[in-house]
Design an enzyme around this catalytic site. Structure first.
Site, PDB file in Angstrom:
ATOM      1  CE  LYS A 176      -2.023   2.506   3.226  1.00 36.11           C
ATOM      2  NZ  LYS A 176      -2.012   3.830   2.581  1.00 36.11           N
ATOM      3  CB  THR A 231       7.946   7.423  15.651  1.00 40.25           C
ATOM      4  OG1 THR A 231       9.200   7.613  14.982  1.00 40.25           O
ATOM      5  CG2 THR A 231       8.180   6.653  16.930  1.00 40.25           C
ATOM      6  CB  THR A 233       2.177   5.075  11.617  1.00 40.66           C
ATOM      7  OG1 THR A 233       1.769   6.427  11.490  1.00 40.66           O
ATOM      8  CG2 THR A 233       1.262   4.192  10.807  1.00 40.66           C
ATOM      9  CD  GLU A 251      14.316   1.237   8.014  1.00 40.90           C
ATOM     10  OE1 GLU A 251      14.882   2.242   8.483  1.00 40.90           O
ATOM     11  OE2 GLU A 251      14.799   0.095   8.077  1.00 40.90           O
ATOM     12  CB  CYS A 285      13.282   9.893   7.037  1.00 42.21           C
ATOM     13  SG  CYS A 285      14.099   8.878   5.797  1.00 42.21           S
ATOM     14  CD  GLU A 387       9.908  12.911  11.404  1.00 39.41           C
ATOM     15  OE1 GLU A 387       8.871  12.287  11.661  1.00 39.41           O
ATOM     16  OE2 GLU A 387      10.790  12.478  10.638  1.00 39.41           O
TER      17      GLU A 387
HETATM   18  P1  NDP Z   1       2.548   7.760   8.221  1.00 39.30           P
HETATM   19  O1  NDP Z   1       3.090   6.949   9.335  1.00 39.30           O
HETATM   20  O2  NDP Z   1       1.394   8.626   8.480  1.00 39.30           O
HETATM   21  O3  NDP Z   1       2.120   6.826   6.999  1.00 39.30           O
HETATM   22  C1  NDP Z   1       2.991   5.923   6.363  1.00 39.30           C
HETATM   23  C2  NDP Z   1       2.155   4.865   5.663  1.00 39.30           C
HETATM   24  O4  NDP Z   1       1.455   4.096   6.636  1.00 39.30           O
HETATM   25  C3  NDP Z   1       1.083   5.420   4.733  1.00 39.30           C
HETATM   26  O5  NDP Z   1       0.919   4.549   3.637  1.00 39.30           O
HETATM   27  C4  NDP Z   1      -0.126   5.414   5.633  1.00 39.30           C
HETATM   28  O6  NDP Z   1      -1.328   5.446   4.902  1.00 39.30           O
HETATM   29  C5  NDP Z   1       0.060   4.106   6.352  1.00 39.30           C
HETATM   30  N1  NDP Z   1      -0.651   3.960   7.622  1.00 39.30           N
HETATM   31  C6  NDP Z   1      -1.128   4.928   8.443  1.00 39.30           C
HETATM   32  N2  NDP Z   1      -1.739   4.362   9.525  1.00 39.30           N
HETATM   33  C7  NDP Z   1      -1.628   3.008   9.375  1.00 39.30           C
HETATM   34  C8  NDP Z   1      -2.037   1.887  10.162  1.00 39.30           C
HETATM   35  N3  NDP Z   1      -2.687   2.017  11.312  1.00 39.30           N
HETATM   36  N4  NDP Z   1      -1.748   0.643   9.708  1.00 39.30           N
HETATM   37  C9  NDP Z   1      -1.077   0.477   8.561  1.00 39.30           C
HETATM   38  N5  NDP Z   1      -0.680   1.498   7.768  1.00 39.30           N
HETATM   39  C10 NDP Z   1      -0.932   2.757   8.178  1.00 39.30           C
HETATM   40  O7  NDP Z   1       3.793   8.565   7.652  1.00 39.30           O
HETATM   41  P2  NDP Z   1       3.763   9.687   6.555  1.00 39.30           P
HETATM   42  O8  NDP Z   1       3.162   9.137   5.296  1.00 39.30           O
HETATM   43  O9  NDP Z   1       3.200  10.920   7.155  1.00 39.30           O
HETATM   44  O10 NDP Z   1       5.339   9.865   6.273  1.00 39.30           O
HETATM   45  C11 NDP Z   1       6.148  10.692   6.991  1.00 39.30           C
HETATM   46  C12 NDP Z   1       6.913   9.926   8.047  1.00 39.30           C
HETATM   47  O11 NDP Z   1       7.691   8.897   7.445  1.00 39.30           O
HETATM   48  C13 NDP Z   1       7.905  10.790   8.788  1.00 39.30           C
HETATM   49  O12 NDP Z   1       7.825  10.526  10.158  1.00 39.30           O
HETATM   50  C14 NDP Z   1       9.256  10.332   8.256  1.00 39.30           C
HETATM   51  O13 NDP Z   1      10.323  10.525   9.124  1.00 39.30           O
HETATM   52  C15 NDP Z   1       8.999   8.899   8.005  1.00 39.30           C
HETATM   53  N6  NDP Z   1       9.972   8.377   7.058  1.00 39.30           N
HETATM   54  C16 NDP Z   1      10.946   7.527   7.514  1.00 39.30           C
HETATM   55  C17 NDP Z   1      11.928   7.052   6.664  1.00 39.30           C
HETATM   56  C18 NDP Z   1      12.972   6.092   7.130  1.00 39.30           C
HETATM   57  O14 NDP Z   1      13.588   5.449   6.284  1.00 39.30           O
HETATM   58  N7  NDP Z   1      13.219   5.954   8.410  1.00 39.30           N
HETATM   59  C19 NDP Z   1      11.958   7.467   5.257  1.00 39.30           C
HETATM   60  C20 NDP Z   1      10.892   8.351   4.887  1.00 39.30           C
HETATM   61  C21 NDP Z   1       9.933   8.785   5.773  1.00 39.30           C
HETATM   62  P3  NDP Z   1      -2.060   6.889   4.680  1.00 39.30           P
HETATM   63  O15 NDP Z   1      -1.145   7.705   3.886  1.00 39.30           O
HETATM   64  O16 NDP Z   1      -3.289   6.542   3.971  1.00 39.30           O
HETATM   65  O17 NDP Z   1      -2.303   7.427   6.054  1.00 39.30           O
END
Ligand code: NDP
Length: 483
Positions: A176, A231, A233, A251, A285, A387
C-alpha cells in the site's frame, strides 16, 4: 505511460476498482485542487489481494533466481523508458520540483529494481562445518506473503525500495502506498503487467492507512511487514503485528543533527547543509533539522545560511528555477506552520521564512511555506525534540566535542547524523559515539544501496538495503547433516 483520472487497485494481475466502489479525492498540493481519485479500499480488497498472492507464491518462489532477475530487470527498464511520465506524475501528486522527480525519485525507483534483480543472483548463505563430524548449512527461503507500506515523501522511491527485495527473494507482496501519493504506484502496476510479472505476485491496494493499511497489518496470512512512516504509526503497527509474531522492519521518523566544526571545508559544508536542510522541503527522513555549529564559526554560518535560504525559489514544481515546491497536503502544511508558532512561543527567533507563501493564479491554493531558520532554542524544547518534517531548521552554537555529542544524541530519535570536520581522528571518534544508524562525514545523502539503512531508538527496528533487505525477506533455516 499516462496517469488516469481513476486509479485502480492491482490485484491478481488486473487493474480493478475497490470492492466497495468508493473512491477518495487525490489533491494536487501545488494548486489545492482535486485532480484524480483513488480507491478507498478495505479489508475485502486486502483479502482478495492476499488470496491472489497465496496462489502465486508456490510458482514464484520456485521459478529460480534467473527468471526473477529477468522480470525485475524488465520492470526497471520500463520505469526508465517512461521516466518523463513517471516524474511528471510524481511531481503533480507530491508537489516536489519536476527536476527532483526526474533526477532523484524515478531514477532511484528504477535503480531499486535493477539493484535487487542483480543482488538475488549473488545472494548466498552460510555453512558451518563441524570438523570430521557434520556440516550445518543455512537455507534462506522466501517467507510467503509479505506486506509493504510506504509514505508520501519519496513515493515510488520508497515503495520500490521494499517491493523489489521482497519480490527478488521470492515472496509475493501486498503493498500500500500513501493515500496522498498513489499515482506512481498505479503506474508501477501497469509497468508490472507490461513486464510480464505473473499475476498475484505483486498486489497494490490503495486507500487509507487505518483502513486498508491496518487490514494488511492484521491479516494472519501476511507473515512479515516492512513499513516506512511515522514513529506513532510504527508503534500502532507493532502493537498489532508483534503479538502475531510477524517479522517487522520499521523505518520511522528522525530528528537529525548536523554537527559543524570550525575546521570544516566551509564552502562544501554550506552547499550540503542547505541541501540537507531544505531538499524536498525538508520532507526526507534523513534531512538535518538541528544544526550545531562550533562557536567561532557560528555567526558566519548563521548569516550565510539565512542568506542562502532566502535566495531559494519556492513555487511552481514545473518551473525550472524552482528549488522548493509545495508541501504534500494542507494538513501537513498546517502542522509545519503550527511548529513554527510553537518555536516562537518557546522563545525561538525566526531568522527567515516562518510563513506560508501565497502565490497567484493556478497556484493560489497551493501549500507553500518559505524555508525557515530559527535560533535561540534549547535542546529540551518540543521544537528541538519532535519531528517537524518540513522546511524548518534550528541552529545553535556549541563549545566542545562533548557538548556537541550530548546535543546530537539528546533526542529520542537515532536515524542519521552529519558531521563536518577536517580532523580525521575527531571524525572517527565521534562516529563511534553518535547514536544513529547512519553517520555522514563531510557529506550528506551519499547513498550506496549495499549499505545497511535504518535507525536506532525511536527511528526504527531493523535495517533495509543490500543483504540486510534480502535477509529480512527470507527465513533462515539451519540444516545439519552428520557424516
Ligand atoms: P505515516 O506513518 O502517516 O504513513 C505511512 C504509511 O502508513 C502510509 O501509507 C499510511 O497510509 C500508512 N498507515 C497509516 N496508519 C496506518 C495503520 N494504522 N496501519 C497500517 N498502515 C498505516 O507517515 P507519513 O506518510 O506521514 O510519512 C512521513 C513519516 O515517514 C515521517 O515521520 C518520516 O520521518 C517517516 N519516514 C521515515 C523514513 C525512514 O527510512 N526511516 C523514510 C521516509 C519517511 P495513509 O497515507 O493513507 O495514512
Amino acid at each position: 505511460m499516462r496517469p488516469d483520472k481513476y486509479i485502480k487497485n492491482y490485484i491478481d494481475g488486473a487493474l480493478v476498482p475497490p470492492a466497495s466502489g468508493q473512491y477518495l479525492d487525490n489533491v494536487n498540493p501545488a494548486t489545492g485542487k482535486v485532480y484524480s481519485w483513488l480507491p478507498d479500499s478495505d479489508a475485502e480488497d486486502v483479502e482478495r489481494a492476499v488470496a491472489a498472492a497465496k496462489k502465486a507464491f508456490p510458482e514464484w518462489s520456485r521459478c529460480g533466481v534467473e527468471r526473477r532477475f529477468r522480470i525485475l530487470s524488465r520492470i526497471a527498464d520500463i520505469i526508465e523508458q517512461n521516466l518523463d511520465d513517471f516524474a511528471r506524475a510524481e511531481s503533480i501528486d507530491n508537489g516536489k520540483p519536476l527536476a527532483m522527480s526526474r533526477s532523484v525519485d524515478i531514477p532511484r525507483a528504477q535503480a531499486n529494481f535493477r539493484f535487487f534483480a542483480t543482488s538475488i543472483l549473488h545472494f548466498a548463505s552460510e555453512a558451518h562445518p563441524v570438523e570430521g563430524r557434520a556440516i550445518n548449512y543455512t537455507l534462506r527461503q522466501p517467507i510467503g506473503v509479505v506486506g509493504c507500506i510506504s509514505p508520501w515523501n519519496l513515493p515510488l522511491y520508497l515503495f520500490t525500495w521494499k517491493i523489489a527485495p521482497a519480490l527478488a527473494a521470492g515472496n509475493c507482496v501486498v503493498a500500500k502506498p500513501s493515500e496522498l501519493t498513489p499515482m506512481t504506484a498505479y503506474m508501477l502496476a501497469k509497468a508490472c503487467i507490461e513486464a510480464g510479472l505473473p499475476k498475484g505476485v505483486l498486489n497494490i491496494v490503495h486507500g487509507l492507512g487505518p483502513k486498508a493499511g491496518q487490514a494488511i497489518v492484521e491479516h494472519p496470512e501476511i507473515k512479515a511487514i516492512s513499513f516506512t512512516g511515522g514513529t506513532k504509526t510504527g508503534q500502532a503497527i507493532a502493537r498489532t503485528a508483534a503479538p502475531m509474531f510477524k517479522k517487522l522492519s520499521l523505518e520511522l521518523g528522525g530528528k537529525n543533527p548536523n554537527i559543524i566544526f570550525a575546521d570544516c571545508d566551509f564552502d562544501q559544508m554550506m552547499v550540503d547543509t542547505l541541501r540537507s536542510s531544505f531538499s524536498n522541503n525538508g520532507q526526507i527522513c534523513l534531512c538535518g533539522s538541528r544544526i550545531y555549529v562550533e562557536r567561532p564559526l557560528y555567526e558566519r554560518f548563521r548569516d550565510e545560511l539565512v542568506k542562502r535560504a532566502q535566495f531559494l525559489k519556492v513555487g511552481d514544481p514545473f518551473s525550472q528555477v524552482t528549488d522548493l515546491g509545495a508541501l504534500v497536503s494542507e494538513a501537513h502544511m498546517e502542522k509545519v506552520l503550527s511548529y513554527i508558532s510553537l518555536a516562537e512561543m518557546e522563545g525561538g527567533k525566526i531568522l527567515c521564512g516562518g510563513k506560508r507563501l501565497e502565490l497567484e493564479g493556478e497556484l493560489a491554493g497551493g501549500y507553500f511555506v518559505r524555508p525557515t531558520v530559527i535560533e535561540g532554542l534549547p535542546l529540551e524544547c518540543r521544537t528541538n525534540q519532535e519531528e517537524i518534517f518540513g522546511p524548518v531548521v534550528t541552529i545553535q552554537p556549541f563549545d566542545t566535542e562533548e557538548e556537541a555529542l550530548q546535543l546530537a544524541n539528546g533526542t529520542g530519535y537515532g536515524l542519521a547524523a552529519t558531521l563536518w570536520t577536517q580532523d580525521i581522528s575527531r571524525a572517527h571518534r565521534m562516529a563511534e559515539q553518535l547514536e544513529f544508524g547512519i553517520v555522514w562525514i563531510n557529506c550528506w545523502m551519499e547513498r550506496d544501496l549495499r549499505t545497511p539503512f535504518g535507525g536506532m531508538k525511536s527511528s526504527g527496528v531493523g535495517r533495509e538495503g543490500g543483504w540486510e533487505a534480502l535477509r529480512f525477506f527470507t527465513e533462515p533455516k539451519n540444516v545439519c547433516v552428520k557424516y
